[in-house]
Design a protein around this motif. Structure first.
Motif, PDB file in Angstrom:
ATOM      1  N   ALA A 105      -3.486   3.519  35.919  1.00 45.81           N
ATOM      2  CA  ALA A 105      -3.548   2.302  36.731  1.00 45.81           C
ATOM      3  C   ALA A 105      -4.820   2.266  37.567  1.00 45.81           C
ATOM      4  O   ALA A 105      -5.454   1.213  37.717  1.00 45.81           O
ATOM      5  N   ARG A 106      -5.199   3.417  38.086  1.00 45.40           N
ATOM      6  CA  ARG A 106      -6.442   3.488  38.889  1.00 45.40           C
ATOM      7  C   ARG A 106      -7.659   3.211  38.016  1.00 45.40           C
ATOM      8  O   ARG A 106      -8.615   2.552  38.462  1.00 45.40           O
ATOM      9  N   ILE A 107      -7.638   3.694  36.764  1.00 51.70           N
ATOM     10  CA  ILE A 107      -8.775   3.468  35.860  1.00 51.70           C
ATOM     11  C   ILE A 107      -8.931   1.987  35.552  1.00 51.70           C
ATOM     12  O   ILE A 107     -10.039   1.442  35.546  1.00 51.70           O
ATOM     13  N   ILE A 108      -7.800   1.304  35.337  1.00 52.85           N
ATOM     14  CA  ILE A 108      -7.861  -0.118  34.990  1.00 52.85           C
ATOM     15  C   ILE A 108      -8.229  -0.957  36.214  1.00 52.85           C
ATOM     16  O   ILE A 108      -9.096  -1.842  36.140  1.00 52.85           O
ATOM     17  N   ALA A 109      -7.569  -0.672  37.347  1.00 54.89           N
ATOM     18  CA  ALA A 109      -7.751  -1.520  38.531  1.00 54.89           C
ATOM     19  C   ALA A 109      -9.034  -1.213  39.290  1.00 54.89           C
ATOM     20  O   ALA A 109      -9.551  -2.083  40.017  1.00 54.89           O
ATOM     21  N   GLY A 110      -9.558  -0.008  39.135  1.00 62.33           N
ATOM     22  CA  GLY A 110     -10.782   0.339  39.845  1.00 62.33           C
ATOM     23  C   GLY A 110     -10.492   1.048  41.151  1.00 62.33           C
ATOM     24  O   GLY A 110      -9.351   1.098  41.626  1.00 62.33           O
ATOM     25  N   GLU A 111     -11.533   1.604  41.723  1.00 67.30           N
ATOM     26  CA  GLU A 111     -11.380   2.409  42.933  1.00 67.30           C
ATOM     27  C   GLU A 111     -11.007   1.581  44.156  1.00 67.30           C
ATOM     28  O   GLU A 111     -10.471   2.101  45.135  1.00 67.30           O
ATOM     29  N   GLN A 138      -1.360  -3.192  44.634  1.00 64.39           N
ATOM     30  CA  GLN A 138      -1.865  -3.608  43.321  1.00 64.39           C
ATOM     31  C   GLN A 138      -1.629  -2.519  42.277  1.00 64.39           C
ATOM     32  O   GLN A 138      -1.269  -2.797  41.134  1.00 64.39           O
ATOM     33  N   LEU A 139      -1.835  -1.265  42.696  1.00 64.72           N
ATOM     34  CA  LEU A 139      -1.618  -0.154  41.764  1.00 64.72           C
ATOM     35  C   LEU A 139      -0.145  -0.040  41.370  1.00 64.72           C
ATOM     36  O   LEU A 139       0.188   0.190  40.202  1.00 64.72           O
ATOM     37  N   ALA A 140       0.733  -0.231  42.357  1.00 64.42           N
ATOM     38  CA  ALA A 140       2.173  -0.152  42.073  1.00 64.42           C
ATOM     39  C   ALA A 140       2.584  -1.262  41.114  1.00 64.42           C
ATOM     40  O   ALA A 140       3.387  -1.047  40.189  1.00 64.42           O
ATOM     41  N   GLN A 141       2.045  -2.462  41.317  1.00 66.48           N
ATOM     42  CA  GLN A 141       2.364  -3.586  40.425  1.00 66.48           C
ATOM     43  C   GLN A 141       1.861  -3.320  39.008  1.00 66.48           C
ATOM     44  O   GLN A 141       2.549  -3.594  38.030  1.00 66.48           O
ATOM     45  N   LEU A 142       0.648  -2.748  38.915  1.00 66.00           N
ATOM     46  CA  LEU A 142       0.070  -2.472  37.596  1.00 66.00           C
ATOM     47  C   LEU A 142       0.851  -1.376  36.885  1.00 66.00           C
ATOM     48  O   LEU A 142       1.080  -1.446  35.672  1.00 66.00           O
TER      49      LEU A 142
END
Length: 334
Positions: A37-43, A49-53
Motif C-alpha cells: 500500500a505504501r508503494i502504491i500510495a507513495g511516501e 489513505q493507506l488503511a483504505q488502500l
C-alpha cells in the motif's frame, strides 16, 4: 502400458508439486518487510489513505484468506497488477518470455555443440594430455562467475575490438511481430537483416550462459562414455575387430548419452532461471531484467509472478525430461 503408467504418474504429481511451489513462493513474498500500500500510495500518503488502500487490495485480510483469493485468481490466469506500473503482470511476463526463451534455447544449443563432443573426446582419450586439458577447462568453466565472464566479453569484443554489440536484443525496430521470437519472426517474414542482427546481439549473452552448461555437459558426457566404453559388450565388439570409431558411434554413444539427455533438460531449466544476471548485464529485455527491475522497486507482486512462472517452467521441463526418459531408456519400463 508400463510407460503410460509412468507418464500418468508424473502428470499426477505435477499438480501437488505446482501447488507446493505456489504456497512457498506466496509465503516468501509475504514475509518480505515491504508495504504494498505504501508503494502504491507513495511516501506522502496518510494513515487513513493507506488503511483504505489496504482494504481495497485485501491486505487487511488474514494471510490464508489472501492466499485463497490469490489462488482463485491464478486459476483464471490472473496474476494481479504490478504495484509500480499497475499493468497486468501476466501481460508483462508474456511479452518478455520470448526474449528469455530465445536466449536460453540459443545457450543450450551452444552448450550441447561445445560440451557433448568435447566430453566424448575426453573419454576416448582418457588420461591423455587432451583429457587433462579438457578436465581443467571444464572445472574452470564451472568456477567462473557469470557476471564476471559477461563483463570480460563485453570489454574485449564490444568495447576494445568493436566486433560485437555491447547490449540489447537488436539494433533498430526488429522484425515484424509474429511469435515474439526474433529468430523465428525474421525467418517467417524473410527479414534476413534482422536475423543477422538478432544472432549478432545474442552471441555474447548466449556464450556467457553456455559456458558453465557446456562444462557440466562435458563432465557428464565423459563419465557416461567412460562407464559404457569399459563394459563387457563394448570390449567384446572391440576384440572382434570392429573399427574403434564404429564401436564408439554405434554401441557407446547411444547408451552413454541417456544420462546426458536428462542433464540437458535440467540444465535448460537452470539456465532459464539463472538468466537474471546475464540479462541484467547485457540489458536483455527478458524476464531476468523484469525481475531485477521489480526487486529494485520492491514490487512484491511482480516478483511473485516472476518466481511462479520460472518455477512452472522448471517443473514442466522436469516433467518433459521424465517422459522423454521413459522412451530413450528401456530399463525404466521394465
Amino acid at each position: 502400458m508400463r510407460r503410460l503408467e509412468i507418464v500418468v504418474s508424473r502428470l499426477v504429481w505435477f499438480v501437488p508439486t505446482l501447488l507446493g511451489l505456489i504456497v512457498v513462493v506466496f509465503l516468501i513474498a509475504n514475509v518480505v518487510p515491504t508495504d504494498p500500500a505504501r508503494i502504491i500510495a507513495g511516501e506522502n500518503a496518510t494513515e487513513a489513505q493507506l488503511a483504505q488502500l489496504r482494504a481495497q487490495l485485501g491486505l487487511d485480510e488474514p494471510l490464508y484468506v489472501q492466499f485463497a483469493i490469490y489462488l482463485g485468481d491464478l486459476v483464471t490466469g490472473d496474476m494481479g497488477r504490478s504495484l509500480y506500473t499497475q499493468r497486468e503482470i501476466s501481460d508483462d511476463l508474456m511479452r518478455r518470455l520470448p526474449a528469455t526463451l530465445e536466449l536460453t534455447l540459443g545457450s543450450i544449443l551452444l552448450a550441447i555443440v561445445i560440451g557433448v563432443p568435447l566430453g566424448v573426446v575426453s573419454a576416448v582419450r582418457a588420461n591423455s594430455w587432451v583429457d587433462q586439458l579438457l578436465r581443467v577447462l571444464s572445472v574452470s568453466g564451472l568456477a567462473v562467475a557469470s557476471f564476471w565472464f559477461a563483463m570480460e566479453l563485453q570489454m574485449f569484443f564490444a568495447t576494445r575490438l568493436g566486433w560485437m554489440p555491447l547490449n540489447g536484443r537488436i539494433s533498430g525496430f526488429g522484425p515484424e511481430h509474429v511469435t515474439g521470437f526474433f529468430v523465428i519472426d525474421s525467418i517467417l517474414t524473410g527479414d534476413w537483416e534482422s536475423l543477422r542482427l538478432t544472432l549478432w546481439h545474442m552471441t555474447l549473452p548466449a556464450l556467457t550462459l553456455a559456458l558453465p552448461a557446456a562444462a557440466t555437459l562435458l563432465r557428464f558426457t565423459r563419465a557416461g562414455v567412460l562407464e559404457v566404453i569399459n563394459s563387457n559388450y563394448v570390449l567384446y565388439e572391440t576384440a572382434m575387430g570392429f573399427p574403434r570409431a564404429v564401436v564408439i558411434w554405434k554401441y557407446v554413444l547411444r547408451n552413454a548419452l541417456i544420462s546426458t539427455v536428462t542433464q540437458i533438460g535440467l540444465i535448460f531449466g537452470a539456465l532459464f532461471a539463472g538468466a537474471v544476471v546475464v540479462e541484467a548485464v547485457f540489458d536483455w529485455p527478458g524476464l531476468g531484467s523484469y525481475a531485477v527491475q521489480s526487486i529494485l522497486q520492491s514490487d512484491t507482486k511482480a516478483i511473485l509472478g516472476f518466481s511462479l512462472l520460472v518455477g512452472i517452467v522448471f517443473i514442466g521441463i522436469n516433467l518433459i525430461v521424465d517422459v522423454v526418459h521413459t522412451f530413450i531408456d528401456p530399463r525404466i519400463v521394465k
